[in-house]
Design a protein around this motif. Structure first.
Motif, PDB file in Angstrom:
ATOM      1  N   ARG A 163      60.587  54.852  23.103  1.00  0.00           N
ATOM      2  CA  ARG A 163      60.641  53.319  23.303  1.00  0.00           C
ATOM      3  C   ARG A 163      58.992  52.502  23.646  1.00  0.00           C
ATOM      4  O   ARG A 163      59.282  51.299  23.294  1.00  0.00           O
ATOM      5  CB  ARG A 163      61.321  52.726  24.500  1.00  0.00           C
ATOM      6  N   ASP A 164      58.212  53.586  23.252  1.00  0.00           N
ATOM      7  CA  ASP A 164      56.928  52.240  22.895  1.00  0.00           C
ATOM      8  C   ASP A 164      56.062  52.913  22.814  1.00  0.00           C
ATOM      9  O   ASP A 164      56.166  53.187  20.913  1.00  0.00           O
ATOM     10  CB  ASP A 164      56.046  52.658  24.198  1.00  0.00           C
ATOM     11  N   ASP A 165      54.905  53.793  22.536  1.00  0.00           N
ATOM     12  CA  ASP A 165      54.355  54.697  22.167  1.00  0.00           C
ATOM     13  C   ASP A 165      54.816  55.837  22.093  1.00  0.00           C
ATOM     14  O   ASP A 165      55.378  56.607  22.556  1.00  0.00           O
ATOM     15  CB  ASP A 165      53.187  54.453  22.901  1.00  0.00           C
ATOM     16  N   SER A 215      59.690  57.797  26.752  1.00  0.00           N
ATOM     17  CA  SER A 215      59.145  56.454  26.897  1.00  0.00           C
ATOM     18  C   SER A 215      57.438  57.023  27.475  1.00  0.00           C
ATOM     19  O   SER A 215      57.485  57.635  28.634  1.00  0.00           O
ATOM     20  CB  SER A 215      59.447  55.924  27.727  1.00  0.00           C
ATOM     21  N   SER A 217      54.646  55.650  27.310  1.00  0.00           N
ATOM     22  CA  SER A 217      53.514  54.621  28.333  1.00  0.00           C
ATOM     23  C   SER A 217      52.675  54.832  29.113  1.00  0.00           C
ATOM     24  O   SER A 217      52.459  54.516  29.823  1.00  0.00           O
ATOM     25  CB  SER A 217      54.069  52.635  28.032  1.00  0.00           C
TER      26      SER A 217
END
Length: 338
Positions: A163-165, A215, A217
């Motif tokens: 969902r991010d990095d 996720s 991050s």
């Protein structure tokens, strides 16, 4: 069928010639040339899109004819041209797509647009002639961290993603903060063997709830806070312990999601691909998962983990069989899922 393939989605320019024949089970790399601009990007600690695009433009023509020469072929011997059309850095993609379109038009060859993520999966087709869908896959790289249910050579669906990095991006950022040059994945891999993987408790990337999403991050932030705190206190930082503990957190997070995916889908074949599939700790963790659950594990050789034209040619063959062709109006797309 002999396919000339072009890959230019990020910082590697690649041209390859592959021979594919489904009936005769032929999946053969005739050439696979790669030029990288990583040394230029290392000055900035990561990929600079404008520099990558210019490097592609400078390398792509000569590299393509080197690939043809190594394969012992001329353009007249090629049956089709495959090119990465999505996803990736838009400027970088434009170089490859426009070059491929020009060749296809000039030599009257079919043009095959390929999804870069599917290309990574197809790298395993070249290494394992017996591998056929359906199977479950994960593409782990600097730009992608996706769990994919592959029902056919051109039929796949993303069932979980970061969902991010992306996981590769996370490795590189942590390595950079610890003073390692870009890209830091290989050095992180080496250091992790020298440290105590239980020395530091970092959070899991496996998001709570009924999901296969990740996720990274949170892990990245936790590691960066740990390093900054040690520096502020004047403490000696054991980079080996940080690398080992961080790598353990990443691997256990991924395996946790694989355990859950196996319960849900009951797959008996698993493909791990993408640049981060070169990480020896992740490879070992996935192999242990396979032994535990009786799942056959397929991973590309290290030479096919990073971006390369051969994987695009392999996927391009199956796209061609399904009639997924393009004309001179083809335009690249920067972001997409499967």
């Amino acid at each position: 069928m002999k396919i000339l393939a072009i890959e230019s989605s990020c910082d590697e320019t690649s041209a390859a010639v592959v021979e594919m024949d489904r009936e005769r089970r032929i999946r053969r790399i005739l050439s696979n040339k790669i030029a990288t601009s990583v040394e230029m990007h290392a000055l900035y600690g990561g990929v600079v899109p404008e520099i990558a695009s210019r490097a592609h433009a400078e390398a792509i023509s000569g590299l393509t004819y080197e690939a043809l020469s190594e394969a012992g072929m001329a353009m007249e011997d090629i049956d089709a041209i495959a090119v990465t059309a999505k996803p990736g850095l838009i400027g970088a993609l434009l170089v490859g797509v426009n070059f491929a379109k020009s060749l296809a038009f000039a030599y009257n060859k079919p043009l095959i647009p390929v999804n870069h993520i599917m290309g990574h999966i197809a790298a395993c087709y070249l290494e394992y002639p017996q591998l056929e869908p359906p199977f479950f896959a994960m593409v782990a790289s600097g730009g992608h961290s996706s769990f994919i249910k592959v029902d056919g050579y051109t039929n796949a669906n993303t069932v979980g993603r970061t969902r991010d990095d992306a996981v590769g991006e996370c490795f590189d950022k942590v390595a950079r903060v610890m003073g390692m040059p870009y890209p830091g994945g290989a050095e992180m891999d080496r250091l992790a063997y020298l440290g105590n993987r239980d020395a530091i408790k970092f959070p899991s990337a496996a998001i709570a709830g009924d999901t296969l999403d990740l996720s990274f991050s949170g892990i990245k932030t936790s590691v960066l806070n740990y390093i900054n705190s040690a520096n502020q206190k004047g403490e000696v930082l054991c980079r080996e312990d940080v690398a080992a503990s961080f790598t353990k957190a990443v691997c256990t997070s991924i395996v946790k999601r694989l355990e859950e995916a196996h319960k849900k889908y009951g797959f008996d074949k698993f493909v791990l691909s993408g640049g981060v599939s070169a990480n020896s700790h992740l490879r070992r963790a996935v192999e242990e998962f396979g032994k535990k659950h009786g799942v056959e594990i397929y991973m590309p050789p290290l030479s096919l983990c990073s971006d390369n034209g051969a994987m695009i040619g392999a996927q391009g063959y199956y796209e061609y069989l399904d009639g997924n062709l393009a004309d001179e109006g083809l335009n690249p797309v920067a972001t997409c899922n499967i």
